[in-house]
Every structure is written in C-alpha cells, then in structure tokens.
Write a protein that holds these residues in place. Structure first.
Motif, short mmCIF file in Angstrom:
data_model
loop_
_atom_site.label_atom_id
_atom_site.label_comp_id
_atom_site.label_asym_id
_atom_site.label_seq_id
_atom_site.Cartn_x
_atom_site.Cartn_y
_atom_site.Cartn_z
N HIS A 146 -0.15 -6.88 2.90
CA HIS A 146 -1.62 -6.81 3.02
C HIS A 146 -2.31 -8.13 2.70
O HIS A 146 -3.16 -8.59 3.44
N GLN B 83 -6.98 -6.80 7.91
CA GLN B 83 -7.33 -6.12 6.66
C GLN B 83 -8.49 -5.15 6.89
O GLN B 83 -8.48 -4.03 6.38
N LYS B 84 -9.44 -5.53 7.74
CA LYS B 84 -10.57 -4.63 8.04
C LYS B 84 -10.08 -3.38 8.78
O LYS B 84 -10.48 -2.26 8.52
N ASN C 124 -7.15 -2.13 8.49
CA ASN C 124 -6.39 -1.35 7.50
C ASN C 124 -7.33 -0.48 6.65
O ASN C 124 -7.03 0.68 6.38
N GLU C 125 -8.48 -1.04 6.28
CA GLU C 125 -9.46 -0.25 5.52
C GLU C 125 -10.04 0.87 6.42
O GLU C 125 -10.20 2.01 6.00
N LYS D 80 -8.00 3.95 6.77
CA LYS D 80 -7.80 4.67 5.51
C LYS D 80 -9.10 5.27 4.97
O LYS D 80 -9.14 5.86 3.89
N ARG D 81 -10.21 5.13 5.77
CA ARG D 81 -11.50 5.69 5.30
C ARG D 81 -11.42 7.23 5.27
O ARG D 81 -10.57 7.81 5.96
#
Ligand code: AMP
Ligand code: P6P
Length: 348
Positions: A228, A236-237, A239-240, A243-244
């Motif tokens: 990460h 990275q954005k 990935n977020e 996972k929201r």
C-alpha cells in the motif's frame, strides 16, 4: 461341428450401456481442428504435447514433499530469484517435450535467460512460466503453469529469438493450469474459454466448464495490501474507494489474495472482481512478466468477456522490448478494471 447360431442371435444381446463419458480435452481440440480450414494437425499435436508435459509436471508436484523435490537448487534464475527444484523440473519437461514435438521453432521461458530456437524451423512460438507461484510450493499452496502460443510469421525461415517479442494480440492460444485441490486447465484457442479438470484415475482432462464468462462486476479484489505505502496516489484512492462502507453499491469489497497469479486469476475469472499487481515504488515497471504471465492471462480474460490493462493501456497492445519485460497487471471484470484504471490515471 459347432452348432450354427441363428444369424440374428447377436441382435438379441442388448447394446452395452455406454458410460456417460464426458468431453475430453482431446475431443475438444480435435473438434477445433476440424473447424479450422486447412489445418494440418500440427497445432493439435502441439497442444497434445503440452498436455503431456503438464501431466508429467503434475506427477512430481503431487509427490514433491516425498521425492525430495521441495526446496531450492541453490541457483538463481535470470529474474534474480532462487530456483526451486520443481521450477527447474517443470522447465526441463516443457523444453524437452516441446523440442521433441517438432512444431515449436522458438521457446521462451521464465527460467531461460534468452529465448531458445529449436534445431528445426517449427511453425509455432511457445512462451511459458513453467511453475508460477513457486514461493507457495513448500507451503502446499496452489501453483500452476501458464503458456501462450503464437504462429511464426515465416515458419520456413531459420528461427530467431527476437520473433518472441510480439504483442499479446498475436496470441492464437493461451492456457493456465492449476495444481490445486484438483488439477484444472483453462484454455482458449480464440473460440471462447473452456475449463478442463483432470480425472486422476483416467489421466485425462474432461470438460468441466464450457464457455466460461467473467462476470461484468463483483465485489471482490485481489492485491498485495502490504504494498500500500508504495502505490501511487491514484491506486491508494482506488483502494480506499473499494473499502468504503456502501453496501447499496457493493462496498466494501471482499479481499482474497493467494500470492499465486494462477490461483488469484482463476478465482477472479470465475467469480469476477479484480486482480491487480500495479506498478509501485519497488517495482516501477510492475512485477509480473508480460510475455508469459500477463499476455496469456489477458488473452484468456478478454476471450471470457473480461478486461486486462497495465493500469492505463490494454495489455495485449503492449509491444515487448525484452523476453522478460515486466508490466503492471490489472485483470478482471470490465466494470472493476475500468474503475481501477480511472483512479490510476487520475480521472476519478
Ligand atoms: P495447423 O495446420 O494444424 O498448424 O493449424 C493451422 C491453424 O489452424 C492454427 O495455427 C490455428 O490457428 C488453427 N487450428 C488448427 N488446429 C486447431 C485447433 N485444434 N483448435 C483451434 N484452432 C486450430
Ligand atoms: P507478491 C509468484 O511469485 C508471482 O510471480 C505471481 O504468481 C504472484 O501473483 C506474485 O508473484 C505475488 O507477488 O509480491 O505479492 O508475493
């Protein structure tokens, strides 16, 4: 003198009840040959030779722990990786069988520094990763073999190693084999994707899934989260974003990661979602190899209605500059690969 039986006595014997024999890999490939105008049978013979090599490799994989085949040879390959005994064995078997087939003019392998030209012209080019996921061998996790077949542009000319440096869109057949709880081969010759499962009692691959289609989207992602901190801001954005907490839109996604491309790709092909090994600070060009990992997988996924990019561009359009060229790889359902690519290229 033996008594003559009435002529029709045979007709009273009920016909043998034919067991419901499934479609074998051999049946499937022969049907493909009959449907190919002017086919001489060389391509079919090549696939048959590869199937033999796979079954020989499997025989050793299944007994690795007992036949002193685990562990390392002590050598380092061109990738700078410690060579596992099974890596070397699988490579040797494929090389031997392909050279013996007479149909293969050029061979490229993850385990060979340069492509190998066979002593005879040979119509085809075969590129392979003989044993993918070898770091999982000693812990009894799923590993596999990946290969791609291309036609030489001038089969009668003396083979040249540079002929291997063709974009994946030129592939005419690709497959991967999983040595897992069962032995499964996923194959395409350009007419859809078909899965075959080995019956170990018979030694034959039988059709287990015809016309495999990758789901349009699914809430599953496969990536090495340990990287990460090395990813780009866009990744990275992404990935977020997956996972929201947004159940109405299928988030958060479930995470699955085996660490063998064949295992992670096969789950993604069947269940949908996304596998990604993006470029990162440690591997700015990506970790996976283009010619014998990303390209065959990309050809298979596109044939199954999925998608494969390097985070920006179509994998199959990348023109290789070296046999062991690496690439970032994003593989899976169209919706999920497109979404990843939008984040990775700053469009979201
Ligand atoms: P061959 O003459 O057997 O080398 O085949 C010539 C071409 O026909 C191959 O390069 C393939 O594009 C196609 N072909 C031949 N056999 C098959 C097969 N079994 N399945 C799919 N395509 C095939
Ligand atoms: P990491 C296995 O060594 C491999 O080449 C692929 O099969 C797999 O997808 C990847 O490397 C795993 O890499 O860095 O997550 O261990």
């Amino acid at each position: 003198m033996t008594e003559q039986r009435p002529a029709d006595s045979i007709s009273h014997i009920p016909p043998a009840v034919s067991p419901s024999i499934g479609t074998t890999l051999r049946d499937h490939v022969l049907a493909g040959m009959r449907a190919a105008p002017g086919a001489t049978g060389e391509f079919t013979s090549l696939l048959s030779h590869i199937s033999l090599a796979i079954r020989i490799i499997l025989s050793r994989v299944r007994q690795a722990g007992l036949a002193n085949l685990l562990g390392y040879t002590g050598e380092t390959n061109v990738q700078g990786e410690a060579v596992q005994k099974l890596d070397e064995f699988a490579n040797d078997v494929l090389m031997n069988v392909l050279e013996r087939s007479g149909h293969c003019g050029i061979i490229g392998s993850e385990e060979l520094e340069t492509a190998r030209t066979a002593g005879h012209p040979g119509k085809y080019i075969v590129l392979f990763d003989p044993l993918d996921g070898s770091s999982n061998i000693d812990v009894c996790s799923t590993i596999g073999t990946i290969f791609a077949v291309l036609r030489r542009q001038d089969p009668l000319s003396p083979p040249s190693v540079n002929e291997a440096l063709r974009p994946g869109r030129d592939i005419i057949a690709a497959a991967y084999v999983l040595y897992g709880p069962s032995t499964v081969m996923v194959l395409t010759t350009g007419q859809g994707v078909h899965e075959f499962t080995l019956d170990p009692n018979v030694g034959e691959f039988f059709l287990s899934r015809a016309n495999v289609r990758c789901p349009e989207r699914a809430s599953m992602y496969s990536i090495n989260e340990g990287n990460h901190a090395r990813w780009t801001e866009g990744v990275q954005k992404w990935n977020e974003w997956i996972k929201r907490d947004d159940p109405a839109n299928g988030a958060p996604y479930n995470h699955r990661y085996v660490g063998s491309l064949v295992a992670d790709a096969h789950r993604t092909l069947l269940k949908g979602g996304i596998f990604a090994y993006p470029a990162d600070k440690k591997s700015p060009g990506g970790k996976l190899r283009l010619l014998y990992e990303a390209n065959p997988m990309a050809f298979i996924f596109e044939q199954a209605g999925g998608m494969a990019t390097n985070g920006a561009d179509r994998i199959l359009d990348i023109v290789p500059n070296a046999l062991h060229m690496r690439t970032p790889l994003v593989l899976g359902s169209k919706f999920d690969v497109q979404t990843f690519t939008e984040f990775a290229t700053g469009k979201r």
